[in-house]
Design a protein around this motif. Sequence first.
Motif, PDB file in Angstrom:
ATOM      1  N   UNK A 120       9.296  23.980  77.748  1.00 41.95           N
ATOM      2  CA  UNK A 120       8.879  22.614  77.424  1.00 41.95           C
ATOM      3  C   UNK A 120       9.416  21.648  78.478  1.00 41.95           C
ATOM      4  N   UNK A 121       8.753  20.518  78.615  1.00 43.49           N
ATOM      5  CA  UNK A 121       9.171  19.552  79.632  1.00 43.49           C
ATOM      6  C   UNK A 121      10.264  18.667  79.068  1.00 43.49           C
ATOM      7  N   UNK A 122      11.487  19.133  79.115  1.00 38.12           N
ATOM      8  CA  UNK A 122      12.598  18.404  78.521  1.00 38.12           C
ATOM      9  C   UNK A 122      13.243  17.478  79.565  1.00 38.12           C
ATOM     10  N   UNK A 123      13.445  18.013  80.776  1.00 28.43           N
ATOM     11  CA  UNK A 123      14.136  17.235  81.805  1.00 28.43           C
ATOM     12  C   UNK A 123      13.137  16.746  82.849  1.00 28.43           C
ATOM     13  N   UNK A 124      13.467  15.622  83.439  1.00 22.92           N
ATOM     14  CA  UNK A 124      12.608  15.012  84.452  1.00 22.92           C
ATOM     15  C   UNK A 124      12.664  15.811  85.751  1.00 22.92           C
ATOM     16  N   UNK A 125      11.500  16.091  86.309  1.00 23.24           N
ATOM     17  CA  UNK A 125      11.430  16.844  87.558  1.00 23.24           C
ATOM     18  C   UNK A 125      10.771  15.973  88.615  1.00 23.24           C
ATOM     19  N   UNK A 126      11.373  15.893  89.788  1.00 23.95           N
ATOM     20  CA  UNK A 126      10.730  15.139  90.857  1.00 23.95           C
ATOM     21  C   UNK A 126      11.178  15.656  92.215  1.00 23.95           C
ATOM     22  N   UNK A 127      10.290  15.441  93.225  1.00 23.70           N
ATOM     23  CA  UNK A 127      10.602  15.880  94.586  1.00 23.70           C
ATOM     24  C   UNK A 127      11.746  15.063  95.180  1.00 23.70           C
ATOM     25  N   UNK A 128      11.975  13.872  94.630  1.00 25.20           N
ATOM     26  CA  UNK A 128      13.060  13.045  95.155  1.00 25.20           C
ATOM     27  C   UNK A 128      14.409  13.614  94.691  1.00 25.20           C
ATOM     28  N   UNK A 129      15.333  13.850  95.628  1.00 21.49           N
ATOM     29  CA  UNK A 129      16.627  14.407  95.233  1.00 21.49           C
ATOM     30  C   UNK A 129      17.415  13.408  94.382  1.00 21.49           C
ATOM     31  N   UNK A 130      18.232  13.908  93.496  1.00 23.69           N
ATOM     32  CA  UNK A 130      19.084  13.033  92.681  1.00 23.69           C
ATOM     33  C   UNK A 130      18.380  12.479  91.473  1.00 23.69           C
ATOM     34  N   UNK A 131      17.344  13.173  91.009  1.00 24.86           N
ATOM     35  CA  UNK A 131      16.592  12.703  89.848  1.00 24.86           C
ATOM     36  C   UNK A 131      17.413  12.795  88.561  1.00 24.86           C
ATOM     37  N   UNK A 132      18.114  13.921  88.417  1.00 25.59           N
ATOM     38  CA  UNK A 132      18.909  14.130  87.204  1.00 25.59           C
ATOM     39  C   UNK A 132      20.307  13.576  87.432  1.00 25.59           C
ATOM     40  N   UNK A 133      20.728  12.684  86.547  1.00 24.19           N
ATOM     41  CA  UNK A 133      22.046  12.086  86.767  1.00 24.19           C
ATOM     42  C   UNK A 133      22.992  12.325  85.605  1.00 24.19           C
ATOM     43  N   UNK A 134      22.442  12.527  84.430  1.00 25.90           N
ATOM     44  CA  UNK A 134      23.302  12.803  83.285  1.00 25.90           C
ATOM     45  C   UNK A 134      23.092  14.264  82.907  1.00 25.90           C
ATOM     46  N   UNK A 135      23.945  14.759  82.047  1.00 28.37           N
ATOM     47  CA  UNK A 135      23.756  16.131  81.585  1.00 28.37           C
ATOM     48  C   UNK A 135      22.765  16.108  80.419  1.00 28.37           C
ATOM     49  N   UNK A 136      21.723  16.923  80.542  1.00 24.47           N
ATOM     50  CA  UNK A 136      20.734  17.036  79.467  1.00 24.47           C
ATOM     51  C   UNK A 136      20.931  18.403  78.807  1.00 24.47           C
ATOM     52  N   UNK A 137      21.060  18.412  77.486  1.00 25.65           N
ATOM     53  CA  UNK A 137      21.299  19.687  76.806  1.00 25.65           C
ATOM     54  C   UNK A 137      20.164  20.016  75.852  1.00 25.65           C
ATOM     55  N   UNK A 138      19.855  21.292  75.722  1.00 23.81           N
ATOM     56  CA  UNK A 138      18.832  21.730  74.767  1.00 23.81           C
ATOM     57  C   UNK A 138      19.129  23.159  74.337  1.00 23.81           C
ATOM     58  N   UNK A 139      18.701  23.480  73.110  1.00 25.64           N
ATOM     59  CA  UNK A 139      18.983  24.816  72.572  1.00 25.64           C
ATOM     60  C   UNK A 139      17.844  25.778  72.861  1.00 25.64           C
ATOM     61  N   UNK A 140      18.242  26.968  73.267  1.00 19.92           N
ATOM     62  CA  UNK A 140      17.285  28.042  73.522  1.00 19.92           C
ATOM     63  C   UNK A 140      17.690  29.241  72.672  1.00 19.92           C
TER      64      UNK A 140
END
Length: 460
Positions: free
Chosen positions: A248-268
Motif C-alpha cells: 500500500x502507498x503508506x509513505x511518500x515517494x519522490x525522486x527528490x532526495x530527502x523526501x522522508x523526514x520523520x519516521x513512518x511506522x506500519x504493521x505488516x
Amino acid sequence: MTAPHDTIVAVATAAGEGGLAIVRLSGPGALAVARRLAGERALPRRDVPSHLARAATLRAPADGEVLDRGLVLPMLAPRSYTGEDVVELHCHGGVLCARRVVRACLDAGARPAGPGEFTRRAFLNGRLSLDQAEAVADLIHAEDELAGRAALRQLSGGLRREVGAIEGPLLELLARLEGGLEFEGEDAAAAAVPRDRLLAVLDAALAALAALLADADAARRVREGVHVVLLGAPNAGKSSLFNALLAQERALVDAEPGTTRDVVAARLRHGGVVFVLHDTAGLRPDGGRVESLGMARAREAAAAADVVLLLSDLADLTNPGEGDVPADAGVTVLRVATKADLADAARRAAAREAGLVVTSARDGTGLDELRAALLEAADGGRLREVADLGHVFNERHRHRLAAAREELAALRGEVALRDAPAEVAAGLLAGILAELGEVTGRVFSEHLLGEVFARFCVGK
Ligand SMILES: Nc1nc2c(ncn2[C@@H]2O[C@H](COP(=O)(O)OP(=O)(O)O)[C@@H](O)[C@H]2O)c(=O)[nH]1
Ligand SMILES: [Mg+2]
C-alpha cells in the motif's frame, strides 16, 4: 484487604451499534438489584438456577417503565468470573438500552464499576492470579493471532505455574532457615540448613529464572511485534520498498532526495508474526536542519530495532548507513539491494553473491525472499514456541523477575563466600520472594493493583 461488600454495575460490551449490549452486575446484592428490574419470575427469591438464562422484561424500579426486553443470566458465587454473585442483563444493542438499564441498576442500589473492577474482584477472590488478570487485558488488546494465542496461554496459567515452581523450594527453604521446619528424621539441633543444600536450591532457582528471562525478548516481540527499521542513503528506495512490502502507498515517494523526514511506522503481518516497519529519513553527511533531525530519529529507531534493513541502490552499493547500525548483538542486519529492475543480470548476480537480498519495488523482485529473511531474522519459530508456553510476560513481570534474579545471585554470593548466617540469608530470601510474589500477586499492595488495573476498561 477484605472482600468488597458493595455491588458494582457496568456495560460489559463495547460502546456503539451492535446486536447485543450486556450489562454486568457483581457483588452480594447483584441478584437483589437485578430482581428489582427483571421481577421474581425471572429471578426467584430462592433456588435461583445458576448459569441459566431467562427472558424478562426489564423495568425501571422507580416507576415501572419498560426499559428493554432481554435475557437475565445469573451466575452464583463462587462459580462466576468475579467469584461473587454475578448477573448479566442482555439488552438490545446500541448505547441507549444499556445506559437506561445501568441507570436503573444504580437506582436499585448498585454503584458504577471502576476500570477493571470486575477482574480486580476476580483476583481478590482468588479466581485469577495477577499475571492471569493482565493476560485478560492483553487478550482484549491483542490484534494479532500470535499475541492472542499467547495471552490465552498466560490466562490458563502458563507463567503462574513457572513462577510457582521457582517459589516452592524457596518458600520451603525460608521456612527452614527461620527454624519453622526441620528436615525429616533430623533433630532440632541439626535443623539448620547445610550450606551445600542451600546452594543447590539457590542454583536451581537461578537457572530457572535465567531460562525464563531468556524468553523476555521473544515475549516482547510477540506482544509488540518485531521492529524492522529501513536505513540507507536518500533515494536508496526505502519508502518504495516500505510501501511494496506493505502493498500500500503508506509513505511518500519522490525522486527528490530527502523526501522522508520523520519516521513512518506500519504493521505488516507475515507468517503469523507481526512486523512493525519503520521508514526513515535517508542518511547523508550534509543536509538541512529538518533533515538532520530526521536522521537523528532514524538512528534512534535503528538503535531500538530488532532488525535493520540496510538499503543501497544496486547502481551504487556504498552505504552511508553502515556506521549507523548499532554494534549491539541484539540487532540483526539484513543487507538489501534496491532497484534491481534498472540493473543488468551480472550486477544482480554479483550482489547476490555478496550476500545481499536483491529487490525491486517496481517489479516485485525479491520481496518474497525478503519477507522470508525477515521471518528468519525474527526467529518466528521461537516466537510461536514462547507464545505457546504462555511465557509472554510484560515489562512489569520482567522487572520483577530480573530483580529477583539479581538478588538471588547476591544471596548466593553471600552464602558461598561468607557463609552468611541463617538470619541474614532468611532476610534476603524474604526479599526475593516478595519480588517473585508480585508477578503472580501472591504478594500485592493496593498500589500494585492500582497500577495493573489502570490499563483495563470499565466493564472488564
Ligand atoms: N526503477 C525503480 N525505481 C525505484 C525503485 N525504488 C525506488 N525507486 C525510485 O527511486 C526514487 C527514490 O525512491 P524513494 O522510495 O523515495 O527513496 P527513499 O528516499 O530511500 O525513501 C523514486 O523516484 C522512486 O520512484 C525500484 O525498485 N525501481
Ligand atoms: Mg523516503
